[in-house]
Design an enzyme around this catalytic site. Structure first.
Site, PDB file in Angstrom:
ATOM      1  N   ALA A 219       3.018  -0.790   4.967  1.00 18.32           N
ATOM      2  CA  ALA A 219       2.590  -0.844   6.368  1.00 18.32           C
ATOM      3  C   ALA A 219       2.033  -2.218   6.756  1.00 18.32           C
ATOM      4  O   ALA A 219       1.985  -2.552   7.943  1.00 18.32           O
ATOM      5  CB  ALA A 219       1.563   0.246   6.649  1.00 18.32           C
TER       6      ALA A 219
ATOM      7  N   GLU B   3      12.425  -9.733   2.219  1.00 14.33           N
ATOM      8  CA  GLU B   3      11.676  -8.545   2.630  1.00 14.33           C
ATOM      9  C   GLU B   3      12.522  -7.307   2.333  1.00 14.33           C
ATOM     10  O   GLU B   3      13.699  -7.278   2.699  1.00 14.33           O
ATOM     11  CB  GLU B   3      11.387  -8.635   4.138  1.00 14.33           C
TER      12      GLU B   3
ATOM     13  N   ASP C  29       1.370 -15.604   6.495  1.00 15.10           N
ATOM     14  CA  ASP C  29       0.912 -16.970   6.246  1.00 15.10           C
ATOM     15  C   ASP C  29       0.943 -17.307   4.758  1.00 15.10           C
ATOM     16  O   ASP C  29       1.235 -18.446   4.385  1.00 15.10           O
ATOM     17  CB  ASP C  29      -0.513 -17.165   6.786  1.00 15.10           C
TER      18      ASP C  29
ATOM     19  N   ARG D 117       4.929  10.972  -2.484  1.00  8.53           N
ATOM     20  CA  ARG D 117       4.664  10.621  -1.089  1.00  8.53           C
ATOM     21  C   ARG D 117       5.911  10.868  -0.237  1.00  8.53           C
ATOM     22  O   ARG D 117       6.934  10.220  -0.419  1.00  8.53           O
ATOM     23  CB  ARG D 117       4.299   9.136  -1.028  1.00  8.53           C
TER      24      ARG D 117
ATOM     25  N   ARG E 124      13.084   4.564  12.493  1.00  8.36           N
ATOM     26  CA  ARG E 124      11.909   5.437  12.444  1.00  8.36           C
ATOM     27  C   ARG E 124      11.051   5.215  13.705  1.00  8.36           C
ATOM     28  O   ARG E 124      11.598   4.957  14.761  1.00  8.36           O
ATOM     29  CB  ARG E 124      11.144   5.171  11.135  1.00  8.36           C
TER      30      ARG E 124
ATOM     31  N   PRO F  27       0.792  -1.224   0.000  1.00  8.75           N
ATOM     32  CA  PRO F  27       0.000   0.000   0.000  1.00  8.75           C
ATOM     33  C   PRO F  27       0.830   1.282   0.000  1.00  8.75           C
ATOM     34  O   PRO F  27       1.873   1.358   0.646  1.00  8.75           O
ATOM     35  CB  PRO F  27      -0.827  -0.097   1.291  1.00  8.75           C
ATOM     36  N   ASN F  28       0.302   2.250  -0.722  1.00 10.73           N
ATOM     37  CA  ASN F  28       0.842   3.616  -0.807  1.00 10.73           C
ATOM     38  C   ASN F  28       2.116   3.728  -1.644  1.00 10.73           C
ATOM     39  O   ASN F  28       2.596   4.831  -1.893  1.00 10.73           O
ATOM     40  CB  ASN F  28       1.071   4.210   0.607  1.00 10.73           C
TER      41      ASN F  28
ATOM     42  N   HIS G  32      12.637  -2.822   2.139  1.00 10.00           N
ATOM     43  CA  HIS G  32      12.042  -1.518   2.449  1.00 10.00           C
ATOM     44  C   HIS G  32      12.937  -0.423   1.895  1.00 10.00           C
ATOM     45  O   HIS G  32      14.174  -0.525   1.981  1.00 10.00           O
ATOM     46  CB  HIS G  32      11.884  -1.328   3.959  1.00 10.00           C
ATOM     47  N   LEU G  33      12.309   0.610   1.378  1.00 14.30           N
ATOM     48  CA  LEU G  33      13.063   1.758   0.869  1.00 14.30           C
ATOM     49  C   LEU G  33      13.745   2.488   2.020  1.00 14.30           C
ATOM     50  O   LEU G  33      14.919   2.853   1.941  1.00 14.30           O
ATOM     51  CB  LEU G  33      12.107   2.715   0.145  1.00 14.30           C
TER      52      LEU G  33
ATOM     53  N   ASN H   8       7.937  -5.740  -0.655  1.00 15.47           N
ATOM     54  CA  ASN H   8       7.836  -4.564   0.199  1.00 15.47           C
ATOM     55  C   ASN H   8       6.357  -4.451   0.539  1.00 15.47           C
ATOM     56  O   ASN H   8       5.565  -3.957  -0.260  1.00 15.47           O
ATOM     57  CB  ASN H   8       8.315  -3.303  -0.525  1.00 15.47           C
TER      58      ASN H   8
ATOM     59  N   ARG I 296       7.388   0.664  13.625  1.00 12.55           N
ATOM     60  CA  ARG I 296       7.871   0.198  12.306  1.00 12.55           C
ATOM     61  C   ARG I 296       8.980  -0.849  12.432  1.00 12.55           C
ATOM     62  O   ARG I 296       9.339  -1.502  11.471  1.00 12.55           O
ATOM     63  CB  ARG I 296       8.397   1.368  11.476  1.00 12.55           C
TER      64      ARG I 296
ATOM     65  N   TYR J 132      11.050   8.864   1.202  1.00  9.73           N
ATOM     66  CA  TYR J 132      11.050   7.830   0.162  1.00  9.73           C
ATOM     67  C   TYR J 132      11.703   8.257  -1.153  1.00  9.73           C
ATOM     68  O   TYR J 132      11.812   7.448  -2.075  1.00  9.73           O
ATOM     69  CB  TYR J 132       9.606   7.370  -0.096  1.00  9.73           C
TER      70      TYR J 132
HETATM   71  C1  DQA Z   1       8.116   1.000   3.782  1.00 14.96           C
HETATM   72  C2  DQA Z   1       8.195   1.232   5.305  1.00 14.96           C
HETATM   73  C3  DQA Z   1       6.843   1.024   5.935  1.00 14.96           C
HETATM   74  O1  DQA Z   1       6.914   1.246   7.349  1.00 14.96           O
HETATM   75  C4  DQA Z   1       5.837   1.996   5.354  1.00 14.96           C
HETATM   76  O2  DQA Z   1       4.567   1.766   5.903  1.00 14.96           O
HETATM   77  C5  DQA Z   1       5.801   1.964   3.868  1.00 14.96           C
HETATM   78  C6  DQA Z   1       7.056   1.862   3.139  1.00 14.96           C
HETATM   79  C7  DQA Z   1       9.457   1.313   3.072  1.00 14.96           C
HETATM   80  O3  DQA Z   1       9.621   0.874   1.943  1.00 14.96           O
HETATM   81  O4  DQA Z   1      10.303   2.006   3.640  1.00 14.96           O
HETATM   82  O5  DQA Z   1       4.754   2.084   3.259  1.00 14.96           O
HETATM   83  O6  DQA Z   1       7.808  -0.367   3.547  1.00 14.96           O
END
Ligand code: DQA
Length: 140
Positions: A76, A97, A86, A17, A106, A9-10, A99-100, A73, A110, A22
């Site tokens: 949240a 896994e 699962d 954003r 943070r 998401p997002n 993350h940017l 990624n 998180r 990011y």
């Molecule tokens: C994220 C970190 C997460 O905490 C956040 O909710 C995101 C982006 C990252 O790529 O840094 O949406 O996954």
């Protein structure tokens, strides 16, 4: 190697954003870098973004016989989703896994990842480089 790259998401709003966190790269830019890197490694990659937990899970299920590995990624959902955890465990493919941002530098909430236990590595804080490093790790 066939790799499914999932964005949660997002992440569709990358570029606009919170650029201070990011960066200014768009999701299309990010996917472009991922595809370029994948090609250089001889990998086949499919990318998918959704703001919906179930859609991410459906895609993991749909690609389970195609993919050798998953780079995810989960945005949240990383911090909340036992269902995505699962799903990753259910398909039993290699999973990384990414993350940017550095989720450990943070807000405290998180730092917790529900999916870390079912992933072989967690790569954070390198922007697009987190995804590229994940592909290198799969190659190595
Ligand atoms: C994220 C970190 C997460 O905490 C956040 O909710 C995101 C982006 C990252 O790529 O840094 O949406 O996954």
């Amino acid at each position: 190697m066939k790799v499914l790259v999932l964005h949660g998401p997002n992440l569709n709003l990358l570029g606009e954003r919170q650029p201070e966190i990011y960066g200014t790269m768009t999701l299309a830019d990010l996917d472009g870098l991922v595809l370029e890197k994948a090609a250089s490694l001889g990998f086949e990659v499919r990318t998918f973004q959704s703001n919906h937990e179930g859609a991410l899970i459906d895609r993991i299920h749909e690609e389970r016989r195609w993919m050798d590995a998953l780079v995810i990624n989960a945005g949240a959902y990383t911090h909340t989703s036992y269902a995505i955890r699962d799903a990753i465990a259910a398909v039993a493919v290699r999973a990384i896994e990414v993350h940017l941002s550095d989720i450990h530098a943070r807000e405290p909430w998180r730092r917790e990842s529900r999916i870390a236990e079912v992933c072989e590595a967690q790569i954070v804080g390198k922007g697009a480089g987190s995804y590229l490093e994940a592909l290198d790790l799969l190659a190595g």
